[in-house]
Design an enzyme around this catalytic site. Structure first.
Site, PDB file in Angstrom:
ATOM      1  N   TYR A 117       0.732  -1.240  -0.036  1.00  0.00           N
ATOM      2  CA  TYR A 117      -0.179   0.010  -0.010  1.00  0.00           C
ATOM      3  C   TYR A 117       0.779   1.359   0.087  1.00  0.00           C
ATOM      4  O   TYR A 117       0.536   2.273  -0.733  1.00  0.00           O
ATOM      5  CB  TYR A 117      -0.823  -0.110   1.283  1.00  0.00           C
ATOM      6  CG  TYR A 117      -2.316  -0.763   0.872  1.00  0.00           C
ATOM      7  CD1 TYR A 117      -3.329  -0.316  -0.009  1.00  0.00           C
ATOM      8  CD2 TYR A 117      -2.244  -2.192   1.248  1.00  0.00           C
ATOM      9  CE1 TYR A 117      -4.334  -1.209  -0.202  1.00  0.00           C
ATOM     10  CE2 TYR A 117      -3.360  -2.933   0.684  1.00  0.00           C
ATOM     11  CZ  TYR A 117      -4.287  -2.533   0.160  1.00  0.00           C
ATOM     12  OH  TYR A 117      -5.340  -3.502  -0.308  1.00  0.00           O
ATOM     13  N   GLU A 172      -8.716  -6.649   4.906  1.00  0.00           N
ATOM     14  CA  GLU A 172      -7.910  -7.820   4.102  1.00  0.00           C
ATOM     15  C   GLU A 172      -7.282  -8.736   5.385  1.00  0.00           C
ATOM     16  O   GLU A 172      -6.993 -10.071   5.136  1.00  0.00           O
ATOM     17  CB  GLU A 172      -7.017  -7.311   3.216  1.00  0.00           C
ATOM     18  CG  GLU A 172      -7.698  -6.798   1.829  1.00  0.00           C
ATOM     19  CD  GLU A 172      -6.655  -5.965   1.061  1.00  0.00           C
ATOM     20  OE1 GLU A 172      -5.525  -5.892   1.229  1.00  0.00           O
ATOM     21  OE2 GLU A 172      -7.232  -5.269   0.316  1.00  0.00           O
ATOM     22  N   TYR A 220     -14.532 -17.755  -6.134  1.00  0.00           N
ATOM     23  CA  TYR A 220     -13.631 -18.163  -7.296  1.00  0.00           C
ATOM     24  C   TYR A 220     -12.234 -18.451  -6.542  1.00  0.00           C
ATOM     25  O   TYR A 220     -12.041 -18.275  -5.150  1.00  0.00           O
ATOM     26  CB  TYR A 220     -13.433 -16.977  -8.330  1.00  0.00           C
ATOM     27  CG  TYR A 220     -13.002 -15.475  -7.453  1.00  0.00           C
ATOM     28  CD1 TYR A 220     -11.899 -15.285  -6.944  1.00  0.00           C
ATOM     29  CD2 TYR A 220     -14.186 -14.696  -7.377  1.00  0.00           C
ATOM     30  CE1 TYR A 220     -11.683 -14.104  -6.383  1.00  0.00           C
ATOM     31  CE2 TYR A 220     -13.875 -13.574  -6.739  1.00  0.00           C
ATOM     32  CZ  TYR A 220     -12.657 -13.169  -6.192  1.00  0.00           C
ATOM     33  OH  TYR A 220     -12.439 -11.984  -5.519  1.00  0.00           O
ATOM     34  N   ARG A 236      -4.766 -15.627 -12.702  1.00  0.00           N
ATOM     35  CA  ARG A 236      -6.070 -15.170 -13.212  1.00  0.00           C
ATOM     36  C   ARG A 236      -7.102 -16.059 -12.204  1.00  0.00           C
ATOM     37  O   ARG A 236      -6.765 -16.992 -11.459  1.00  0.00           O
ATOM     38  CB  ARG A 236      -6.141 -15.991 -14.598  1.00  0.00           C
ATOM     39  CG  ARG A 236      -5.462 -15.519 -15.482  1.00  0.00           C
ATOM     40  CD  ARG A 236      -5.849 -14.173 -16.103  1.00  0.00           C
ATOM     41  NE  ARG A 236      -5.201 -13.797 -17.032  1.00  0.00           N
ATOM     42  CZ  ARG A 236      -3.978 -13.340 -17.256  1.00  0.00           C
ATOM     43  NH1 ARG A 236      -3.457 -13.059 -16.168  1.00  0.00           N
ATOM     44  NH2 ARG A 236      -3.347 -12.802 -18.302  1.00  0.00           N
ATOM     45  N   TYR A 252     -10.800 -17.790 -11.472  1.00  0.00           N
ATOM     46  CA  TYR A 252     -11.722 -18.654 -12.044  1.00  0.00           C
ATOM     47  C   TYR A 252     -12.899 -18.977 -11.241  1.00  0.00           C
ATOM     48  O   TYR A 252     -12.493 -19.551  -9.953  1.00  0.00           O
ATOM     49  CB  TYR A 252     -11.086 -19.854 -12.656  1.00  0.00           C
ATOM     50  CG  TYR A 252     -10.053 -19.564 -13.734  1.00  0.00           C
ATOM     51  CD1 TYR A 252     -10.542 -19.369 -14.942  1.00  0.00           C
ATOM     52  CD2 TYR A 252      -8.775 -19.660 -13.275  1.00  0.00           C
ATOM     53  CE1 TYR A 252      -9.423 -19.114 -15.894  1.00  0.00           C
ATOM     54  CE2 TYR A 252      -7.826 -19.574 -14.529  1.00  0.00           C
ATOM     55  CZ  TYR A 252      -8.183 -18.930 -15.656  1.00  0.00           C
ATOM     56  OH  TYR A 252      -7.145 -18.730 -16.705  1.00  0.00           O
ATOM     57  N   PHE A 254     -19.133  -9.959 -12.858  1.00  0.00           N
ATOM     58  CA  PHE A 254     -18.546  -9.524 -14.217  1.00  0.00           C
ATOM     59  C   PHE A 254     -17.084  -9.899 -14.214  1.00  0.00           C
ATOM     60  O   PHE A 254     -16.646 -10.088 -13.092  1.00  0.00           O
ATOM     61  CB  PHE A 254     -18.798  -8.275 -14.774  1.00  0.00           C
ATOM     62  CG  PHE A 254     -18.396  -7.140 -13.533  1.00  0.00           C
ATOM     63  CD1 PHE A 254     -17.135  -6.674 -13.352  1.00  0.00           C
ATOM     64  CD2 PHE A 254     -19.204  -6.649 -12.752  1.00  0.00           C
ATOM     65  CE1 PHE A 254     -16.343  -5.928 -12.352  1.00  0.00           C
ATOM     66  CE2 PHE A 254     -18.980  -6.028 -11.747  1.00  0.00           C
ATOM     67  CZ  PHE A 254     -17.359  -5.328 -11.372  1.00  0.00           C
ATOM     68  N   GLY A 305     -13.025  -9.493 -14.921  1.00  0.00           N
ATOM     69  CA  GLY A 305     -11.962  -8.277 -14.833  1.00  0.00           C
ATOM     70  C   GLY A 305     -12.031  -7.205 -13.778  1.00  0.00           C
ATOM     71  O   GLY A 305     -12.806  -7.590 -12.965  1.00  0.00           O
ATOM     72  N   PRO A 306     -11.604  -6.144 -13.681  1.00  0.00           N
ATOM     73  CA  PRO A 306     -11.276  -5.373 -12.822  1.00  0.00           C
ATOM     74  C   PRO A 306     -13.126  -4.628 -12.329  1.00  0.00           C
ATOM     75  O   PRO A 306     -13.670  -4.626 -13.208  1.00  0.00           O
ATOM     76  CB  PRO A 306     -10.548  -4.128 -13.135  1.00  0.00           C
ATOM     77  CG  PRO A 306      -9.885  -4.665 -14.325  1.00  0.00           C
ATOM     78  CD  PRO A 306     -10.694  -5.629 -14.908  1.00  0.00           C
TER      79      PRO A 306
END
Length: 396
Positions: free
Chosen positions: A95, A137, A190, A206, A208, A383, A385-386
């Site tokens: 950060y 987090e 995911y 990635r 998924y 959705f 992606g980012p």
């Protein structure tokens, strides 16, 4: 806590950030990767190449400016992004690096308009926002590590089975290399897969969707092979062509907030397009096995029959359920696309709908679900992606 003066300065910068946010974040990423190329082991190179990460960050910064008086307004977005950070292995020490380069990028892009007073205000604001991410987090990492069979960051898994589901989608059944079981996950979540591809300088990660209901000893992901010239395709092509049964992959623990409320027994509709079917499979299988009496609709759109995955699996579940229906459409054929008329015929607006697929598909489905009278609180979606502006998506 931010002073009233600091909040006033931050709010005054919102119009500038709306106009120049992407230029700032583009410069930010360029600077940061020049000085910290090791972070390219975490960030999605394809999203960088397409400008999606830059746009997503610009929207987040703008939202922070707009809601600086009440940052609770952006907490849902913070939690969603934090889930992605945890699945990627983002750490507290990242950060300060981000903050330093973001402030420098602001100064470089805005020039004299970015006064010392403005930069100091944003430094203070960034500190508060970063602390919120770090706190959320930290709690997620702790929960993940302490759950049964849990772990933090990445762990070796073995590809136990590799199954072709359609011309473009292949499933990978993954078991822990140490012989342990896997943690229970919520349908819709995911995992991240980290790979070292021969010839590539940096590791690639990635995310998924888990494409089956929670099992004690394995995960299943179902990966669409992208086109050879698509920057998103490098990992999917590697998985399809190079990764075989018995090979190892590094895997993160399950994460994500697009999840099924399995406590409900009211009507539910699963509406998917293309590879957006993958999280729906874990949700639908869970309903089919745990509450088979629940009124359930599954609507799916694919390009054609050859690209349609899990058709027989869905039919098998539907046949065992008490009140379920299943319809498909193919864009290459006469029946085309899921329409408002289809939604009116099959979907109960008093129930819940889960939507996943390409962004244009979701924009259309969300709009039409609202048009048939479904309240936004009952429309759940994800959705690829980012993160993008969710209110913007719903309003289209």
């Amino acid at each position: 806590m931010l002073s009233p003066e600091t909040r006033m300065i931050i709010k005054s910068t919102a119009p500038v950030l709306e106009d120049h946010g992407v230029a700032i974040t583009t410069r930010f990423y360029s600077r940061m990767f020049e000085e910290h190329p090791e972070l390219l082991n975490i960030f999605n190179h394809a999203n960088q190449a397409q400008g999606r990460q830059q746009t997503a960050l610009a929207k987040t910064v703008y939202a922070a400016a707009v809601h600086i008086d009440n940052l609770e307004e952006i907490m849902p977005a913070v939690i969603q992004i934090a889930h992605k950070h945890v699945s990627l292995g983002v750490k507290p020490e990242h950060y300060p690096i981000v903050g330093a380069h973001l402030l420098i990028a602001m100064k470089e892009v805005l020039g004299d308009a970015a006064t010392d007073e403005i930069i100091q205000a944003w430094s203070d604001a960034y500190g508060v926002i970063a602390d919120a991410f770090i706190s959320v987090e930290k709690s997620m990492y702790q929960t993940t590590a302490e759950q049964e069979n849990g772990w933090n960051y990445f762990k070796d898994f073995v590809v136990a089975r590799k199954v072709k589901e359609s011309d473009v989608i292949t499933s990978f059944y993954l078991k822990p290399a140490d012989g342990s079981n896997v943690p229970t996950y919520i349908p819709g979540q995911y995992i991240s897969v980290r790979v070292s591809i021969p010839g590539e300088k940096y590791t690639m990660i990635r995310q998924y969707s888990l494409s089956q209901a929670s099992k004690p000893d394995e995960f299943r992901i179902s990966v669409k092979r992208e086109a050879d010239n698509d920057p998103n395709g490098i990992v999917s092509i590697y998985l399809h062509k190079q990764v075989n049964e018995g090979d190892r992959l590094e895997v993160s623990a399950p994460a994500g907030v697009f999840v099924l409320d399995a406590s409900k027994t009211t009507p539910v509709a699963f509406i998917s397009g293309g590879v957006g079917i993958t999280p729906m499979m874990s949700m639908f299988e869970t309903v089919a096995t745990s509450t088979p009496e629940r009124p359930t609709v599954f609507l799916h759109g694919a390009r054609n029959r050859n690209q349609h995955a899990f058709d027989e699996d869905i039919k098998s579940f539907v046949n065992r359920m008490e009140n379920a229906s299943y319809s498909t459409v193919y864009s290459d054929e006469e029946n085309g696309f899921i329409t408002r008329a289809m939604l009116e015929e099959h979907v109960d607006p008093a129930g819940d709908a889960y939507v996943c697929g390409p962004v244009p598909f979701m924009v259309s489905m969300i709009r039409e679900l609202r048009n048939i009278g479904m309240d936004d609180s009952r429309i759940h979606y994800e959705f690829f992606g980012p993160a993008m502006d969710l209110e913007e998506l719903k309003s289209q």
